[in-house]
Design an enzyme around this catalytic site. Structure first.
Site, mmCIF file in Angstrom:
data_model
loop_
_atom_site.group_PDB
_atom_site.id
_atom_site.type_symbol
_atom_site.label_atom_id
_atom_site.label_comp_id
_atom_site.label_asym_id
_atom_site.label_seq_id
_atom_site.Cartn_x
_atom_site.Cartn_y
_atom_site.Cartn_z
ATOM 1 N N GLY A 38 0.692 -1.107 -0.109
ATOM 2 C CA GLY A 38 0.035 -0.133 0.101
ATOM 3 C C GLY A 38 0.758 1.089 0.023
ATOM 4 O O GLY A 38 0.768 2.154 -0.748
ATOM 5 N N ALA A 39 1.633 1.353 1.033
ATOM 6 C CA ALA A 39 2.482 2.630 1.174
ATOM 7 C C ALA A 39 3.654 2.328 1.759
ATOM 8 O O ALA A 39 3.538 1.429 2.781
ATOM 9 C CB ALA A 39 1.649 3.770 1.597
ATOM 10 N N MET A 40 4.625 3.259 2.256
ATOM 11 C CA MET A 40 5.719 3.186 3.058
ATOM 12 C C MET A 40 6.151 4.387 3.708
ATOM 13 O O MET A 40 6.147 5.380 3.017
ATOM 14 C CB MET A 40 7.043 2.803 2.270
ATOM 15 C CG MET A 40 8.255 2.547 2.777
ATOM 16 S SD MET A 40 8.083 1.187 4.111
ATOM 17 C CE MET A 40 9.106 2.024 5.315
ATOM 18 N N GLU B 220 0.547 5.953 7.646
ATOM 19 C CA GLU B 220 1.931 6.291 7.146
ATOM 20 C C GLU B 220 2.315 7.462 8.227
ATOM 21 O O GLU B 220 3.358 7.630 8.591
ATOM 22 C CB GLU B 220 2.020 6.600 5.779
ATOM 23 C CG GLU B 220 1.760 5.389 5.000
ATOM 24 C CD GLU B 220 2.170 3.779 5.431
ATOM 25 O OE1 GLU B 220 3.294 3.732 5.872
ATOM 26 O OE2 GLU B 220 1.399 2.774 5.041
ATOM 27 N N HIS C 1 2.872 6.636 11.542
ATOM 28 C CA HIS C 1 4.142 5.712 11.912
ATOM 29 C C HIS C 1 5.234 6.731 12.223
ATOM 30 O O HIS C 1 6.452 6.132 12.854
ATOM 31 C CB HIS C 1 4.686 5.270 10.509
ATOM 32 C CG HIS C 1 4.153 3.574 10.355
ATOM 33 N ND1 HIS C 1 4.278 2.654 11.398
ATOM 34 C CD2 HIS C 1 3.467 2.940 9.401
ATOM 35 C CE1 HIS C 1 3.959 1.368 10.950
ATOM 36 N NE2 HIS C 1 3.503 1.783 9.739
ATOM 37 N N GLU D 26 3.618 -1.840 13.652
ATOM 38 C CA GLU D 26 2.271 -2.114 12.815
ATOM 39 C C GLU D 26 0.937 -2.365 13.605
ATOM 40 O O GLU D 26 -0.031 -1.909 13.279
ATOM 41 C CB GLU D 26 2.761 -3.475 12.043
ATOM 42 C CG GLU D 26 3.871 -3.071 10.806
ATOM 43 C CD GLU D 26 3.497 -1.872 9.982
ATOM 44 O OE1 GLU D 26 2.445 -1.120 10.011
ATOM 45 O OE2 GLU D 26 4.594 -1.361 9.433
HETATM 46 N N1 B3K Z 1 5.822 -0.543 6.722
HETATM 47 C C1 B3K Z 1 5.292 -0.751 5.431
HETATM 48 C C2 B3K Z 1 5.389 -2.150 4.721
HETATM 49 C C3 B3K Z 1 6.494 -2.663 4.241
HETATM 50 C C4 B3K Z 1 6.174 -4.103 3.560
HETATM 51 C C5 B3K Z 1 7.531 -4.563 3.059
HETATM 52 N N2 B3K Z 1 7.405 -5.885 2.606
HETATM 53 C C6 B3K Z 1 3.815 -0.064 5.376
HETATM 54 C C7 B3K Z 1 3.120 0.049 6.508
HETATM 55 O O1 B3K Z 1 2.772 -0.958 7.048
HETATM 56 O O2 B3K Z 1 2.685 1.169 6.684
HETATM 57 ZN ZN ZN Z 2 2.376 0.310 8.683
#
Ligand code: B3K
Ligand code: ZN
Length: 883
Positions: A270-272, A307, A310, A329
């Site tokens: 989805g996103a990073m 995001e 995070h 997460e």
């Molecule tokens: N932290 C990233 C996910 C990365 C996945 C790598 N295979 C997105 C998220 O959970 O916000």
């Molecule tokens: Zn996440």
């Protein structure tokens, strides 16, 4: 196999790093095929390392090493180091004082189809480093507990790469020779390398700003390809909403002067949340009323929020190792769920989240890949970005919120932020902060982190007229999961309310503590406990597990009448909906058996009456109303069966929907017509709710196959100027016999061929259709010129939709669906192991089916396992599911 010997990594083997990196200066000379990377690391032996090993082992994959210089003057020769496919080992580095390493290497972004590390998407260069992608950029200590300050210089052609972005603040820029320019970015916060990002390309930018609670002005920028610049408004507003929410609810402010988001078309998930430079799948940024549905709008707000959140839960405080993934997460999903609930309807959001948990996470927890939210072993960490780590992880945080109350939970969070800001920590540290701030012992609760499987809670009621008491005897049990034959008892919060015969709430006075409250949270900690409520002159109706207070399966004898009563009167919006689901679920379960035994199907009048009653009431929250009218999904019903029978499930469920449509035709038609109005572009709860209820009605009525309703669909399809209505109409046209099906599909394709995200919908709708020609259609779709195995969104739209949202045809008894999936997984694995391994999922549940299907599914899994040069990702999923 590509990796000759896939190694298992264990949590119990964790050791602190032998070396630490304090600063990193990166210099990229960008090119599609030959990007030069120069990395200058300042390192030192970690004083806390216990190891006697003195060699420095840096991770690195697919890198062409040019040279290494130690302490600026000593160029290393091949005698000084050793290169393996996964690492660079430098035999001798200073132990007593800090030192520097300058490493030069070359990478090929164009050849990178795995979309991890530095890669190309529509001409734009971008990165994805979580979990272990940074090692595909340069040699590094690629683990989250090594946190360093990054300074990054990007050099590139001015025409190809007018925009050059990385984390932090832009501190310098200038022109170079050969039509090149450069930009230097500095991130003042120490971070693990998985949060590194760079983007270079021809991008347009939407700009805005946000003033924080303390009065700091933060620049906000969303970068997209030029033709998408008119689709960024909603994402920007969502970002501002998220920033304000985190200040109000958690007291957390943003910390840099700039927050950037870039949308890319090729993205594995989805996103990073890269520090200051989020990279997003276009699906979770781009929206215009005519191209995106109401659900798309909601998902965008949710993912933008996720995001952003995070930044505190993930970036400022990160994970010590990847086993702790749920630390960031699970917590961040809980935060985004609450944000979305506050922004729209808490009731609806909770139901949607539980629905997903119960259909998909419960299945994962009951299958061969079951693992605790903090796993203790993995072969490929990318396989552990699961519903368990994310969604069950969020439920575990939610239980802490329930047990400690809002205030206690907030105190615990404050303590966690204060203790651990700037650190890489564990799930245990999070629970300890909750304990310390609240003076509570959460030791038994901690087992939720280490134990896999869904607990089953069984409730027995005993009302005593003579004593005016209601005793609830509650038992907990959890079946064994792979590697965990015996389970420990969990600490489970169970929220309960009581209703009198008229449906009014009555005080819940427990024998030991008569609080007079209308709701209590029972603390189940033993295998069996009895909770006695007093002062009850007549037998009340108990509403148990309100708001789904724990991620468990609740079993209890309930009559259809009692369920109908709760559906009418329960003041808990979750349990009210749940009563309706149970009511219809019980009836469908009976019809499945009737269908399997060849008996005629009959719908009991109590169901029709219950729906009539729901339809006759006036509802303020129309989205909630539309959920009350929705039947349990085929996937949820499958979860309730010992041996899944997809045909009987489909037949029984369709019978109920069609009968309800016949019996309630006037009411449903009125509902459709009353809510059908032109209010495109409006995204308030009222307009969204009207579209939902209208389209639920249309979907019921489409089962009748009458001309009037077919015309309504065609007309809605032709005149809609919002995607919600257009795609809903098209779904009905494609899912049930309709004379204009081909014409509408062609029109839709022609109209939207330039909009990749809309074309994904066109693919997905056809791939998930229950019509008999679905398989042939899917095969032809994979030969369509717009189908591309290299674009994950397209793969998910076609292969994902068919295998995950079309059980009826995927599980065809001739096995063609299974062979189709295996073929595509094998082909995809060569390009993109991460997505291939995700796509394999539906085959792993083979034990849930009849012997014929079990064999067919297993045969295909074995084929995948035995295909030459299988990746570590696919190997782990295939081998564990065959064990
Ligand atoms: N932290 C990233 C996910 C990365 C996945 C790598 N295979 C997105 C998220 O959970 O916000
Ligand atoms: Zn996440």
């Amino acid at each position: 196999m590509r990796d000759a010997n896939p190694q298992t990594i264990y949590l119990k083997d964790y050791q602190v790093p032998d070396y630490l990196i304090h600063t990193v200066e990166l210099n990229f000379t960008l090119d599609e095929r030959r990007t030069q990377v120069v990395s200058r690391l300042s390192l030192a032996r970690n004083p806390n390392s216990q190891s006697s090993e003195t060699a420095l082992v840096l991770a690195g994959e697919n890198l062409k090493l040019i040279r290494i210089v130690l302490n600026d003057d000593q160029e290393l020769t091949e005698a000084d180091y050793h290169i393996t496919p996964e690492s660079l080992i430098i035999h001798d580095v200073p132990q007593q004082r800090p030192f520097t390493l300058n490493i030069e290497n070359e990478i090929n972004p164009k050849a990178n189809t795995a979309l991890e590390g530095l890669y190309l998407s529509n001409g734009m260069l971008c990165t994805q480093c979580e979990a272990e992608g940074f090692r595909k950029i340069t040699y590094f200590l690629d683990r989250p507990d090594v946190m360093a300050k990054f300074t990054t210089t990007l050099v590139g052609d001015k025409d190809r790469y007018p925009i050059l972005l990385s984390n932090g603040n832009l501190i310098a820029q200038g022109d170079d020779d050969n039509n090149r320019h450069w930009v230097t970015w500095e991130d003042p916060f120490s971070k693990p390398c998985y949060l590194f990002a760079l983007v270079a390309g021809q991008l347009e930018c939407l700009e805005d700003s946000f003033t924080t609670l303390s009065g700091r002005k933060v620049g906000l920028q969303i970068f997209v390809e030029q033709h998408d610049i008119d689709k960024c408004g909603h994402a920007m507003q969502s970002l501002k909403n998220a920033m304000a929410w985190d200040e109000q609810v958690y007291g957390r402010e943003y910390d840099l002067d700039l927050y950037m988001i870039v949308a890319v078309s090729h993205f594995n998930m989805g996103a990073m949340e890269n520090k200051g430079l989020n990279i997003f799948n276009t699906k979770f940024v781009l929206a215009r009323p005519d191209t995106a549905t109401d659900s798309d709008y909601e998902h965008i707000e949710g993912v933008i929020g996720h995001e952003y959140f995070h930044n505190w839960t993930g970036n400022r405080i990160t994970c010590r190792d990847w086993f702790q993934l749920s630390l960031k997460e699970g917590f961040t999903v809980f935060r985004d769920q609450e944000f979305s609930g506050d922004r729209s309807s808490k009731a609806v959001k909770r139901i949607e989240d539980v629905n997903m948990l119960r259909t998909r996470q419960f299945a994962e927890d009951a299958g061969p890949l079951a693992h605790p939210i903090r796993p203790d072993a993995y072969i490929e960490i990318n396989n552990f970005y699961t519903l368990t780590v994310y969604e069950k992880g969020a439920e575990v945080v939610r239980m802490l919120h329930t047990l400690l109350g809002s205030e206690g939970f907030r105190k615990g969070c404050d303590c966690y932020f204060q203790r651990h800001d700037g650190q890489a920590v564990t799930c245990d540290d999070f629970v300890s902060a909750m304990e310390a701030a609240n003076g509570r012992d959460l030791n038994q609760f901690r087992r939720w982190y280490s134990q896999a499987g869904t607990p089953v809670i069984h409730v027995i009621e005993n009302y005593r007229t003579d004593e005016k008491t209601l005793a609830l005897t509650i038992k907990q049990h959890c079946a064994p999961t792979p590697g965990q034959p015996a389970k420990e008892l969990l600490h489970i919060p169970i929220t309960v309310g009581l209703l009198d015969k008229q449906g009014n709430a009555i005080p819940c006075n427990l024998q030991e503590s008569a609080t007079g409250n209308y709701e209590v949270i029972l603390q189940l900690t033993a295998a069996e406990q009895t909770f006695t409520f007093t002062g009850l002159a007549e037998k009340p109706v108990a509403s148990i597990l309100r708001n789904f207070s724990a991620p468990v399966k609740l079993t209890m004898e309930r009559s259809l009448d009692e369920l109908a009563f709760l559906l009418s009167y329960d003041s808990d919006t979750f349990n009210r909906w749940e009563a309706g689901q149970q009511l219809v679920g019980q009836v469908i379960t009976g019809l499945i058996v009737d269908s399997q035994q060849g008996r005629p199907l009959n719908l009991p009048p109590i169901i029709i009456d219950a729906f009539k009653r729901v339809l006759s009431q006036s509802w303020e929250d129309l989205s909630y109303f539309s959920l009350l009218l929705s039947l349990p999904s085929e996937g949820y019903l499958a979860e309730q069966m010992q041996v899944v029978d997809v045909e009987a499930i489909h037949k029984a469920r369709e019978f109920v929907v069609r009968t309800l449509a016949e019996q309630l035709q006037p009411e449903l038609e009125a509902l459709y017509l009353d809510n059908h109005r032109d209010e495109s572009g409006q995204f308030d709860a009222g307009a969204i709710g009207r579209r939902r209820i209208k389209n639920v009605s249309l979907s019921f009525l489409s089962r009748l196959g009458n001309e009037k309703v077919q015309q309504w669909s065609t007309q809605q399809f032709n005149t809609a100027n919002n995607m919600t209505d257009q795609i809903a109409a098209l779904a009905n046209i494609v899912n049930y016999p309709h004379p204009a099906k081909q014409e509408c599909l062609t029109l839709f394709y022609q109209k939207w061929q330039q909009e990749a995200l809309v074309i994904d919908k066109w693919f997905a709708i056809q791939a998930s259709s229950p019509m008999p020609d679905a398989f042939a259609t899917v095969v032809s779709l994979t030969a369509h010129p717009a189908f591309d195995l290299g674009t994950p969104n397209r793969v998910r739209a076609v292969i994902g939709s068919f295998t995950q949202a079309n059980s009826l045809h995927f599980h065809a008894v001739n096995g063609q669906g299974y062979e189709f999936l295996a073929n595509h997984v094998i082909a995809l694995d060569i390009l993109n192991p991460q997505v291939a391994s995700r796509m394999l999922g539906p085959l792993t549940s083979w034990r849930r089916f009849d012997p014929t299907r079990q064999n067919l599914m297993k045969t295909q899994l074995e084929r995948v396992m035995n295909s030459p040069s299988i990746s570590r990702d696919v190997y782990e999923v295939a081998s564990k599911s065959l064990m």
